[in-house]
Write a protein that holds these residues in place. Structure first.
Motif, mmCIF file in Angstrom:
data_model
loop_
_atom_site.group_PDB
_atom_site.id
_atom_site.type_symbol
_atom_site.label_atom_id
_atom_site.label_comp_id
_atom_site.label_asym_id
_atom_site.label_seq_id
_atom_site.Cartn_x
_atom_site.Cartn_y
_atom_site.Cartn_z
ATOM 1 N N ARG A 149 0.848 -1.187 0.000
ATOM 2 C CA ARG A 149 0.000 0.000 0.000
ATOM 3 C C ARG A 149 0.890 1.246 0.000
ATOM 4 O O ARG A 149 2.074 1.203 0.325
ATOM 5 C CB ARG A 149 -0.917 0.026 1.220
ATOM 6 N N TRP A 150 0.298 2.382 -0.377
ATOM 7 C CA TRP A 150 0.999 3.657 -0.271
ATOM 8 C C TRP A 150 1.183 3.948 1.221
ATOM 9 O O TRP A 150 0.231 3.920 1.988
ATOM 10 C CB TRP A 150 0.181 4.756 -0.938
ATOM 11 N N PRO A 151 2.409 4.225 1.682
ATOM 12 C CA PRO A 151 2.646 4.315 3.128
ATOM 13 C C PRO A 151 2.218 5.624 3.779
ATOM 14 O O PRO A 151 2.545 5.869 4.940
ATOM 15 C CB PRO A 151 4.163 4.128 3.234
ATOM 16 N N LEU A 152 1.475 6.455 3.061
ATOM 17 C CA LEU A 152 0.960 7.712 3.605
ATOM 18 C C LEU A 152 -0.527 7.810 3.320
ATOM 19 O O LEU A 152 -1.004 7.299 2.302
ATOM 20 C CB LEU A 152 1.678 8.909 2.980
ATOM 21 N N ASP A 153 -1.270 8.469 4.210
ATOM 22 C CA ASP A 153 -2.688 8.732 3.957
ATOM 23 C C ASP A 153 -2.839 10.091 3.283
ATOM 24 O O ASP A 153 -3.592 10.962 3.723
ATOM 25 C CB ASP A 153 -3.486 8.692 5.268
ATOM 26 N N GLN B 61 3.745 13.947 9.189
ATOM 27 C CA GLN B 61 2.644 13.190 8.611
ATOM 28 C C GLN B 61 2.796 11.724 9.046
ATOM 29 O O GLN B 61 3.905 11.232 9.244
ATOM 30 C CB GLN B 61 2.668 13.285 7.081
ATOM 31 N N LEU B 62 1.684 11.022 9.209
ATOM 32 C CA LEU B 62 1.727 9.653 9.685
ATOM 33 C C LEU B 62 2.244 8.729 8.583
ATOM 34 O O LEU B 62 1.805 8.811 7.432
ATOM 35 C CB LEU B 62 0.337 9.202 10.137
ATOM 36 N N VAL B 63 3.174 7.858 8.948
ATOM 37 C CA VAL B 63 3.768 6.896 8.019
ATOM 38 C C VAL B 63 3.355 5.496 8.459
ATOM 39 O O VAL B 63 3.444 5.158 9.649
ATOM 40 C CB VAL B 63 5.310 7.005 7.996
ATOM 41 N N TYR B 64 2.907 4.673 7.487
ATOM 42 C CA TYR B 64 2.363 3.351 7.786
ATOM 43 C C TYR B 64 3.178 2.260 7.099
ATOM 44 O O TYR B 64 3.796 2.487 6.045
ATOM 45 C CB TYR B 64 0.902 3.261 7.329
#
Length: 616
Positions: A55-59, A90-93
């Motif tokens: 998935r893309w690691p940012l929202d 920014q949140l990183v996932y």
């Protein structure tokens, strides 16, 4: 793209020799290759480039400011620089399930980064982070205090930090070598650590724009590419592809040539000039060579200097990418093909040349032109009295008071060995200035430089010697090793660039700014402590102790050392001791007492109201 690989299969089984396709054996092989292609391609895409797995690691809306293969100083960019709306934190996932396997803090590089191993044999890297998620942040801090180092590299047990796809792992930032807020993202083969092109994994990025071809470069390969300036031709885009305007036939007096291309790619909706994914060279419809940037090992990334016209770039020109491998280059991006990319013009016929440039989404730009040899345009034979450095051999320079040793992988093409000695002595200099070639020429790995001092060196200063390399505005300093050789003494250090070299005694310790004034400095109003040490040749290490215990100062950009007050410095009176060491081992130590307490802003003096009497 499929045809490119089919042709490679054909020429592998034929030992890279051209045989007409009407031959029944070759026709059969071609048919088999075409039938097997879907199976081969399908197998590769599933095993090496699984689409939709990550998935893309940012929202945030997916977007990039740099792709893999973008040309950078001394390396290819090895992943994607993901947009974070020009903001930090920014949140990183996690891009997929797995476990956090490695965490590091590298000043002037990735900054703070995380590597996650995934069950499909791939790993993902997330760089330039501000902070890790709370459990990981606490673990890293504990390890930093245990190792007493801000910069750490930590291999983490498999069951320590498992993650699911979409687990929060960190906050984005701009730490390390970042020039602005973004997340650097890589996908690697876990076993080999080879970087794979993330754009092959099906991320939600739109791109329907083919690469932009700017200029064609032509080289005489009867001599080194570094002994010449390329002939450059501006390209024109037409409805049928790119052409050489007002040039029905490109004529050359060189019977042995190679070609280069100034080219870049753009994603849809972006103005950034990214690197291209692949290029292929055809002569008379026969594939000569090509390169593909789908996977690159970090051990090979410096070979980018061989893939470009390094000299042209170093003198202020644009990036020109060679369409053929240089003799001393050992990178893996040039793929097997019938030829080595060098075109031999053994006749005066007009030959058709085609160059294809492709991005990772399959958008292709094509340049077509005609090429002809004309003996009347031949240059006089190139001659030089200078000795040469030859690729594939150990090369040595030996002068009465200067020596240099270049490994067999040091040069990419034949280099003229230009040496000059100058009796210019700077302050504390103990040798003449020795210039070996110049910084417009590439050097792949470290070269050992040895200098014989021209001045006697007292015993107490023999471990305080440095060698400085300069070229234009660039300076590199290395601590030197003192060596006795019979009655002579030499100093040595390793450098990865050409230029001017001189040895110095470094007698000056580093300088360090003060914490404040007074016997006990009041820091109650401060939120941090900042030191910016300086030295005439360079800082090697920085150490701080609070009440006799190591205290973590961050050193993200390589200049200032910063401590943000935390629970390790409670309210009260404390002793702070700082030691700074330079490259030669000179040390500056300072100690301060300071106090911290609740900060109370100073009271403002009451404002006196001005009474204005009204006139009667």
């Amino acid at each position: 793209m499929q045809l490119f690989f089919i042709v490679q299969i054909l020429f592998r089984v034929n030992r890279f020799k051209f045989v007409p396709l009407k031959h029944p054996i070759i026709f059969t092989r071609c048919l088999i290759a075409m039938l097997l292609w879907p199976l081969v391609a399908g197998s590769q895409s599933v095993n090496k480039y699984p689409r939709g797995y990550f998935r893309w690691p940012l929202d945030l809306k997916p977007g990039i400011v740099a792709n893999m293969g973008e040309l950078r100083t001394n390396h290819w960019h090895m992943g994607l620089d993901m947009r974070t709306d020009q903001k930090v934190d920014q949140l990183v996932y996690a891009a997929a399930e797995g476990y956090i396997a490695y965490v590091g803090i590298r000043p002037q590089s990735y900054g703070r980064f995380i590597i996650i191993n995934h069950p499909n044999g791939l790993s993902t890297l997330y760089g330039h982070l501000n902070d890790f998620c709370a459990p990981l942040e606490a673990y890293v801090t504990e390890q930093q205090y245990r190792q007493q180092s801000w910069a750490v590299e930590l291999t983490i047990p498999k069951d320590k930090f498992p993650v699911r796809k979409g687990s929060f792992i960190a906050y984005s930032g701009t730490t390390g070598g970042s020039q602005g807020p973004h997340v650097h993202f890589e996908i690697r083969d876990t076993r080999t650590d080879e970087c794979l092109n993330p754009l092959l994994f099906g991320f939600p990025l739109a791109d329907n724009i083919p690469p932009v071809m700017v200029r064609l470069a032509l080289y005489d390969r009867g001599r080194s590419v570094y002994d010449q300036s390329p002939r450059l031709f501006t390209l024109k885009s037409t409805d049928s592809g790119y052409t050489l305007p007002k040039m029905p036939v490109l004529k050359t007096g060189n019977a042995k040539i190679s070609l280069g291309l100034q080219v870049y790619d753009r994603m849809s909706g972006s103005t950034n000039q990214d690197g291209i994914y692949a290029a292929r060279l055809f002569a008379d419809d026969r594939l000569q060579t090509g390169f593909v940037i789908d996977s690159v090992d970090y051990n090979d990334t410096r070979y980018m200097n061989a893939q470009i016209d390094y000299k042209y770039r170093a003198n202020g020109g644009a990036y020109i990418q060679h369409l053929s491998r240089l003799p001393g280059s050992r990178e893996s991006i040039y793929r097997p093909a019938p030829g080595d990319g060098i075109i031999l013009l053994n006749d005066t016929l007009v030959h058709a040349v085609r160059i294809e440039a492709e991005d990772a989404y399959g958008n292709i730009s094509v340049l077509r032109f005609r090429l002809q040899y004309d003996a009347a345009l031949a240059d006089p034979p190139y001659r030089s009295a200078l000795p040469v450095f030859t690729p594939g051999y150990v090369n040595v320079v030996e002068k009465p008071d200067f020596e240099a040793y270049i490994s067999e992988a040091g040069v990419y093409d034949t280099l003229r060995a230009s040496y000059f000695r100058s009796n210019t002595f700077a302050a504390d200099g103990i040798s003449a200035v020795h210039q070996l070639n110049d910084g417009t020429l590439p050097l792949h790995d470290d070269m050992m430089v040895r200098i014989k001092p021209d001045k006697p060196v007292p015993d107490e200063w023999k471990n305080k010697i440095v060698i400085r390399r300069t070229w234009r505005s660039s300076t590199t300093v290395r601590a030197a090793r003192w060596q006795e050789r019979g009655k002579d003494a030499w100093v040595s250090a390793a450098f990865n660039g050409w230029g001017s070299f001189q040895a110095f005694i470094d007698k000056a310790p580093p300088s360090l700014n003060e914490l404040g004034k007074g016997d006990t400095i009041n820091l109650s109003a401060a939120s941090r402590i900042v030191f910016t040490p300086a030295d005439n040749f360079g800082i090697k290490s920085f150490r701080a102790e609070l009440n006799g215990q190591w205290l973590r100062f961050t050193n993200d950009k390589g200049r200032s050392w910063i401590y943000v007050f935390d629970e390790r410095c409670p309210y009260g009176v404390h002793q702070l001791k700082v030691a700074v060491t330079d490259l030669a081992g000179n040390v500056t130590e300072k100690t301060w007492w300071f106090k911290r307490g609740p900060y109370t802003p100073p009271k403002k003096a009451p404002v006196k109201k001005r009474i204005v009497k009204k006139k009667k």
